[in-house]
Design an enzyme around this catalytic site. Structure first.
Site, PDB file in Angstrom:
ATOM      1  N   LYS A  53       0.841  -1.195   0.000  1.00 23.74           N
ATOM      2  CA  LYS A  53       0.000   0.000   0.000  1.00 23.74           C
ATOM      3  C   LYS A  53       0.876   1.244   0.000  1.00 23.74           C
ATOM      4  O   LYS A  53       1.857   1.322   0.726  1.00 23.74           O
ATOM      5  CB  LYS A  53      -0.898   0.011   1.245  1.00 23.74           C
ATOM      6  CG  LYS A  53      -2.258  -0.597   1.037  1.00 23.74           C
ATOM      7  CD  LYS A  53      -3.157  -0.320   2.232  1.00 23.74           C
ATOM      8  CE  LYS A  53      -4.583  -0.746   1.943  1.00 23.74           C
ATOM      9  NZ  LYS A  53      -5.487  -0.440   3.062  1.00 23.74           N
ATOM     10  N   GLU A  95     -19.581  -7.782   8.960  1.00 22.34           N
ATOM     11  CA  GLU A  95     -20.631  -7.113   9.725  1.00 22.34           C
ATOM     12  C   GLU A  95     -21.619  -8.093  10.347  1.00 22.34           C
ATOM     13  O   GLU A  95     -22.093  -7.882  11.473  1.00 22.34           O
ATOM     14  CB  GLU A  95     -21.367  -6.115   8.824  1.00 22.34           C
ATOM     15  CG  GLU A  95     -20.521  -4.954   8.344  1.00 22.34           C
ATOM     16  CD  GLU A  95     -19.724  -5.244   7.084  1.00 22.34           C
ATOM     17  OE1 GLU A  95     -19.043  -4.337   6.579  1.00 22.34           O
ATOM     18  OE2 GLU A  95     -19.803  -6.402   6.586  1.00 22.34           O
ATOM     19  N   ARG A 121     -25.739  -4.708   5.877  1.00 19.04           N
ATOM     20  CA  ARG A 121     -25.227  -6.046   5.592  1.00 19.04           C
ATOM     21  C   ARG A 121     -25.485  -7.020   6.738  1.00 19.04           C
ATOM     22  O   ARG A 121     -25.322  -8.233   6.568  1.00 19.04           O
ATOM     23  CB  ARG A 121     -23.728  -5.970   5.293  1.00 19.04           C
ATOM     24  CG  ARG A 121     -23.394  -5.148   4.053  1.00 19.04           C
ATOM     25  CD  ARG A 121     -21.928  -4.730   4.017  1.00 19.04           C
ATOM     26  NE  ARG A 121     -21.025  -5.851   3.852  1.00 19.04           N
ATOM     27  CZ  ARG A 121     -20.515  -6.250   2.692  1.00 19.04           C
ATOM     28  NH1 ARG A 121     -20.852  -5.619   1.571  1.00 19.04           N
ATOM     29  NH2 ARG A 121     -19.679  -7.259   2.623  1.00 19.04           N
TER      30      ARG A 121
END
Length: 613
Positions: A278, A363, A391
């Protein structure tokens, strides 16, 4: 200098380059990304990490005929730039400009619209099977990050795909080295070998020859698995039925192009493990990829972000409250589905690491995990965005509310969120929460009330939710005492005549402004559920018009709750319901979007005057 990049207005033009030119293109693309995002803000670190992978994918695959399905979409800026949208990057995430995520309506190269995580494998599998049914020689590629692989949906799709013979390629972009840190010459060589057609023919030929003797075939398969398992971490994905290849260096264009070219010739489900960094190529983002995941405007020469207002956001108000409440009650457990920074749990994590749980992008698990904790007498607080709570709806209904368990939902990003657009807007939580039995649903008018409501919800012996918007509030002073408010009781903020405005949460401030010229009464309703029925009926008796205002869908929202209350009491009343219209609101500056929806002070005043006339 972007001499090569300026020649690329489509993947077809990219495929005209010689392979030796690709590293230069990667350098130019990375430089363009840094300069562009510094002017617009957006997701940077993840995009810098996939520059080479994006180039290789469009270089090898015949896009848009071959389908590229990106997971989440945070990392698709290089994809947008290479697919004819370089000139539109100055309008990224701005009203009328291109979106920060892939959108089917924006480009034929955006095969699938995304924004929430872990959908790519399911969607790409559907496309692969669809091509198979239509008799098309088309490839479908799902590019998924290691964070998104923590969600159950990704594994459901892997399980399903491995049992099929569809031509699906799943690329795991491992940018945390969480699966394997061993990336180098040996692994790159093995990837080329395992993705080669000679190895594939040998493997399939062995299966055909040994098919007449099942025990020998089983022995051969197990031998292959053990040999590959000693050299690669792919046993898990092999068990799902995929041909695992990798890990390889995601910044080595020669290896990427060679491996992808080999894989494109293979049949059936393939799994390529790519390791990237990243923030690659930009030191500030490499040093702090979390800071540069989602960033505002910054100075590209040093990575210093433009100064903010200095005012605390609702997210920071929650973070301070969580740490204070945890110090006061050792039963408090903080839970986040991979949104520690975004939800403001950093302070709590540092002070109470043993009571902090990041469950990953999961979730559904977060809610049921919280329910299990509550069963044991603990007091879980789930910090979650409104859009992501969608979700876990079944878990909220079945595992939390049905059992009336004391789980507090701290719902950030309620209402419109601005630049992230409709995939991240919290437009529906009032509607989908107020219909659930046992729920207490609160909407604070300001920062101080937010802190009080969080305490109220935490101390309530049942499920409770506090919804608060993104960004800063009204700037009121915050009382650090852990006080509560009476459940189900609103308050009158302004006395007027003829018109009573019943405002919920973030709409109290603009309602008060609108009420000045109208001489209207304004009630801060505070609770969506239980609604202050006595206050509603009192205001109905004292006024000719009732106006409800909420930053939520009008359909099924707080205004609907007021209408139901009036109907049940047999009160015939002039009722005007203001809120978000029945459409998805596009990205842009929040204040402009609210004005377009008629939810700023001027819009509220105009709508009421029109009703009166």
């Amino acid at each position: 200098m972007t001499s090569l990049l300026e020649q690329i207005d489509s993947p077809a033009a990219l495929r005209q380059l010689e392979r030796k030119q690709l590293p230069q293109l990667a350098d130019e693309l990375r430089s363009f990304l840094i300069e562009s995002v510094s002017q617009t803000g957006g997701h940077l670190a993840s995009n810098l990490g996939v520059v080479e992978l994006t180039i290789a994918l469009h270089y090898v695959f015949n896009t848009p005929d071959d389908r590229l399905v990106w997971d989440v979409g945070h990392q698709t800026y290089p994809h947008k730039i290479l697919t004819g949208r370089r000139g539109a990057m100055s309008g990224l995430r701005k009203q009328g400009g291109i979106a920060g995520f892939p959108r089917r309506s924006e480009s034929e190269y955006d095969a699938f619209g995304v924004g929430h995580s872990s959908t790519s494998i399911s969607a790409a599998l559907g496309m692969a099977v669809g091509a198979q049914k239509l008799g098309l020689d088309r490839r479908a590629v799902a590019i998924i990050g290691d964070g998104a692989m923590t969600a159950g949906m990704a594994f459901e799709a892997l399980n399903n795909a491995g049992a099929m013979d569809a031509n699906l390629l799943v690329i795991l972009n491992d940018n945390d080295m969480s699966i394997s840190p061993n990336v180098g010459a040996l692994n790159n060589y093995l990837a080329k070998l395992l993705s080669g057609r000679l190895y594939d023919r040998m493997r399939r030929g062995t299966e055909k020859v040994l098919g007449v003797a099942p025990p020998l075939l089983e022995l051969a398969k197990r031998t292959e698995e053990h040999v590959k398992g000693m050299m690669t971490p792919g046993t898990l994905f092999e068990e799902f039925g995929f041909n695992y290849i990798g890990p390889i260096d995601g910044h080595d264009l020669d290896t990427l192009v060679a491996t992808l070219s080999n894989i494109r010739q293979l049949k059936g489900p393939q799994f390529l493990h790519v390791v990237t960094q990243k923030g690659k190529g930009y030191q500030p983002a490499e040093d702090d990829p979390g800071k540069f995941h989602g960033v505002g405007k910054f100075d590209p020469t040093n990575g210093v972000c433009m100064p903010g207002t200095g005012q605390k956001t609702y997210t920071q108000i929650f973070g301070d409250w969580l740490a204070d409440m945890a110090a006061a009650d050792e039963r408090l457990i903080g839970i986040t589905p991979a949104m520690c920074d975004g939800s403001g749990l950093n302070k709590f994590q540092e002070l109470f690491p043993e009571r902090y749980f990041d469950v990953g992008i999961a979730e559904q698990h977060a809610l049921t995990f919280a329910a299990g904790l509550a069963c044991e007498g603990l007091k879980p607080v789930v910090a979650i965005y409104s859009t992501f709570l969608q979700r876990a709806y079944d878990q909220l209904v079945h595992d939390v509310a049905l059992q009336n368990l004391p789980v507090l939902l701290a719902i950030d990003r309620a209402g419109l969120v601005g630049a992230d657009g409709p995939t991240h807007a919290g437009s529906f939580d009032i509607s989908y929460l107020r219909c659930i039995p046992n729920m207490v649903v609160m909407a604070p008018a300001d920062e101080n009330e937010c802190r009080q409501m969080l305490t109220t919800g935490f101390k309530h012996d049942g499920p409770a939710a506090v919804r608060y918007p993104r960004g800063c509030g009204t700037g009121v002073a915050v009382d650090l005492a852990l006080d509560t408010v009476e459940i189900g009781k609103g308050e009158i903020r302004r006395r007027g005549e003829k018109v009573a405005i019943l405002a919920f949460g973030s709409m109290v401030a603009p309602a008060l402004q609108a009420a000045e010229s109208l001489n209207a009464t304004v009630a801060n309703m505070r609770f969506v559920k239980p609604l202050d029925v006595a206050l509603v009926l009192q205001l109905a008796a004292e006024h000719e018009y009732i106006v409800t205002v909420e930053e939520n869908s009008i359909m099924g929202g707080a205004g609907s709750a007021v209408a139901e209350t009036l109907k049940a009491a047999g009160v015939k009343m002039n009722l005007l319901q203001l809120g978000l219209p029945d459409r998805f609101i596009e990205h842009g500056a929040p204040e402009k979007l609210l004005a377009e929806c008629g939810l700023d002070a001027e819009g509220i005043r105009t709508a009421i005057e029109k009703q009166l006339s």
